[in-house]
Scaffold this motif. Structure first.
Motif, mmCIF file in Angstrom:
data_model
loop_
_atom_site.group_PDB
_atom_site.id
_atom_site.type_symbol
_atom_site.label_atom_id
_atom_site.label_comp_id
_atom_site.label_asym_id
_atom_site.label_seq_id
_atom_site.Cartn_x
_atom_site.Cartn_y
_atom_site.Cartn_z
ATOM 1 N N THR A 96 4.853 165.261 -23.378
ATOM 2 C CA THR A 96 4.699 164.166 -24.335
ATOM 3 C C THR A 96 3.325 163.514 -24.313
ATOM 4 O O THR A 96 2.970 162.792 -25.238
ATOM 5 N N LYS A 97 2.562 163.750 -23.265
ATOM 6 C CA LYS A 97 1.281 163.053 -23.175
ATOM 7 C C LYS A 97 0.361 163.760 -22.190
ATOM 8 O O LYS A 97 0.797 164.317 -21.197
ATOM 9 N N SER A 98 -0.919 163.694 -22.493
ATOM 10 C CA SER A 98 -1.962 164.073 -21.546
ATOM 11 C C SER A 98 -2.935 162.904 -21.489
ATOM 12 O O SER A 98 -3.603 162.592 -22.472
ATOM 13 N N ALA A 99 -2.962 162.239 -20.346
ATOM 14 C CA ALA A 99 -3.809 161.049 -20.173
ATOM 15 C C ALA A 99 -5.075 161.451 -19.420
ATOM 16 O O ALA A 99 -5.037 161.745 -18.228
ATOM 17 N N LEU A 100 -6.180 161.478 -20.144
ATOM 18 C CA LEU A 100 -7.475 161.781 -19.542
ATOM 19 C C LEU A 100 -8.074 160.505 -18.963
ATOM 20 O O LEU A 100 -7.989 159.439 -19.574
ATOM 21 N N SER A 101 -8.689 160.625 -17.810
ATOM 22 C CA SER A 101 -9.412 159.508 -17.208
ATOM 23 C C SER A 101 -10.725 160.066 -16.686
ATOM 24 O O SER A 101 -10.732 160.987 -15.866
ATOM 25 N N THR A 102 -11.830 159.527 -17.182
ATOM 26 C CA THR A 102 -13.127 160.068 -16.791
ATOM 27 C C THR A 102 -14.054 158.969 -16.304
ATOM 28 O O THR A 102 -14.049 157.860 -16.822
ATOM 29 N N LYS A 103 -14.811 159.313 -15.277
ATOM 30 C CA LYS A 103 -15.814 158.416 -14.714
ATOM 31 C C LYS A 103 -17.159 159.120 -14.873
ATOM 32 O O LYS A 103 -17.281 160.307 -14.587
ATOM 33 N N ALA A 104 -18.145 158.361 -15.342
ATOM 34 C CA ALA A 104 -19.449 158.976 -15.598
ATOM 35 C C ALA A 104 -20.573 158.136 -15.035
ATOM 36 O O ALA A 104 -20.517 156.911 -15.037
ATOM 37 N N ASN A 105 -21.584 158.820 -14.568
ATOM 38 C CA ASN A 105 -22.837 158.189 -14.180
ATOM 39 C C ASN A 105 -23.935 158.993 -14.868
ATOM 40 O O ASN A 105 -24.195 160.141 -14.486
ATOM 41 N N VAL A 106 -24.497 158.409 -15.915
ATOM 42 C CA VAL A 106 -25.524 159.084 -16.707
ATOM 43 C C VAL A 106 -26.691 158.120 -16.877
ATOM 44 O O VAL A 106 -26.632 157.201 -17.700
ATOM 45 N N PRO A 107 -27.765 158.308 -16.106
ATOM 46 C CA PRO A 107 -28.917 157.408 -16.205
ATOM 47 C C PRO A 107 -29.496 157.371 -17.625
ATOM 48 O O PRO A 107 -29.594 158.401 -18.291
ATOM 49 N N GLY A 108 -29.822 156.163 -18.085
ATOM 50 C CA GLY A 108 -30.457 156.011 -19.388
ATOM 51 C C GLY A 108 -29.503 155.953 -20.560
ATOM 52 O O GLY A 108 -29.935 155.897 -21.712
ATOM 53 N N LEU A 109 -28.206 155.976 -20.311
ATOM 54 C CA LEU A 109 -27.214 155.948 -21.379
ATOM 55 C C LEU A 109 -26.494 154.606 -21.339
ATOM 56 O O LEU A 109 -26.173 154.103 -20.266
ATOM 57 N N ASP A 110 -26.222 154.029 -22.526
ATOM 58 C CA ASP A 110 -25.467 152.778 -22.532
ATOM 59 C C ASP A 110 -23.975 153.072 -22.729
ATOM 60 O O ASP A 110 -23.582 154.137 -23.194
ATOM 61 N N LYS A 111 -23.154 152.093 -22.359
ATOM 62 C CA LYS A 111 -21.704 152.260 -22.358
ATOM 63 C C LYS A 111 -21.157 152.575 -23.753
ATOM 64 O O LYS A 111 -20.287 153.444 -23.884
ATOM 65 N N ALA A 112 -21.637 151.899 -24.778
ATOM 66 C CA ALA A 112 -21.122 152.120 -26.134
ATOM 67 C C ALA A 112 -21.360 153.563 -26.587
ATOM 68 O O ALA A 112 -20.463 154.198 -27.158
ATOM 69 N N LYS A 113 -22.541 154.090 -26.346
ATOM 70 C CA LYS A 113 -22.852 155.469 -26.733
ATOM 71 C C LYS A 113 -22.010 156.448 -25.922
ATOM 72 O O LYS A 113 -21.507 157.445 -26.453
ATOM 73 N N PHE A 114 -21.832 156.145 -24.622
ATOM 74 C CA PHE A 114 -20.999 156.997 -23.783
ATOM 75 C C PHE A 114 -19.573 157.067 -24.337
ATOM 76 O O PHE A 114 -19.005 158.152 -24.473
#
Length: 143
Positions: A96-114
């Motif tokens: 019934t569901k696949s819940a993705l959870s992702t953590k990212a560290n990308v220098p030079g990127l802002d949260k909204a764009k991510f």
């Protein structure tokens, strides 16, 4: 271009007493045990839902990595998990569901764009397209 990959499963015995083995073309899985006990109890082995979860997490993460690279980011780390829900449904069961959870560290990127790129990756990931259940995405952006 069509890419074909294979997996196989063998099940000996029927019902709860049966025992199976699953393998992949690449050999990443080779006669990995599965059955009722590995799916519904805590016996060592695998089950279809965790294989779907691993496939979804890896597909989404790769799709996001390519989205980030296309947006000009060459360095960073992504760490994703997927939790697949199997629910009793009348005579049988339904994913019934696949819940993705992702953590990212990308220098030079802002949260909204991510978050924008992550949403695009979730939508465009081939495994997301395959699944007809609800797919959610939780992001954690560290910079």
């Amino acid at each position: 271009m069509t890419i074909k990959k294979t997996g196989s499963a063998k099940y000996e015995g029927l019902g709860k007493g049966g025992k199976g083995h699953v393998s992949t073309q690449s050999g990443a899985l080779s006669d990995q045990p599965y059955g009722f006990q590995t799916r519904f109890e805590d016996k060592a082995g695998t089950n279809p839902e965790e294989l779907i979860a691993a496939a979804h997490a890896s597909c989404f993460t790769m799709a996001l990595a390519f989205k980030l690279a296309d947006a000009g980011h060459e360095d960073g780390t992504l760490d994703t998990s997927a939790e697949v829900s199997l629910e009793k449904d009348g005579d049988g069961f339904t994913v019934t569901k696949s819940a993705l959870s992702t953590k990212a560290n990308v220098p030079g990127l802002d949260k909204a764009k991510f978050e924008e790129l992550a949403a695009e990756a979730k939508k465009g990931c081939p495994i997301s397209k395959l699944l007809t259940c609800e797919i959610t995405l939780e992001t954690q952006f560290e910079g």
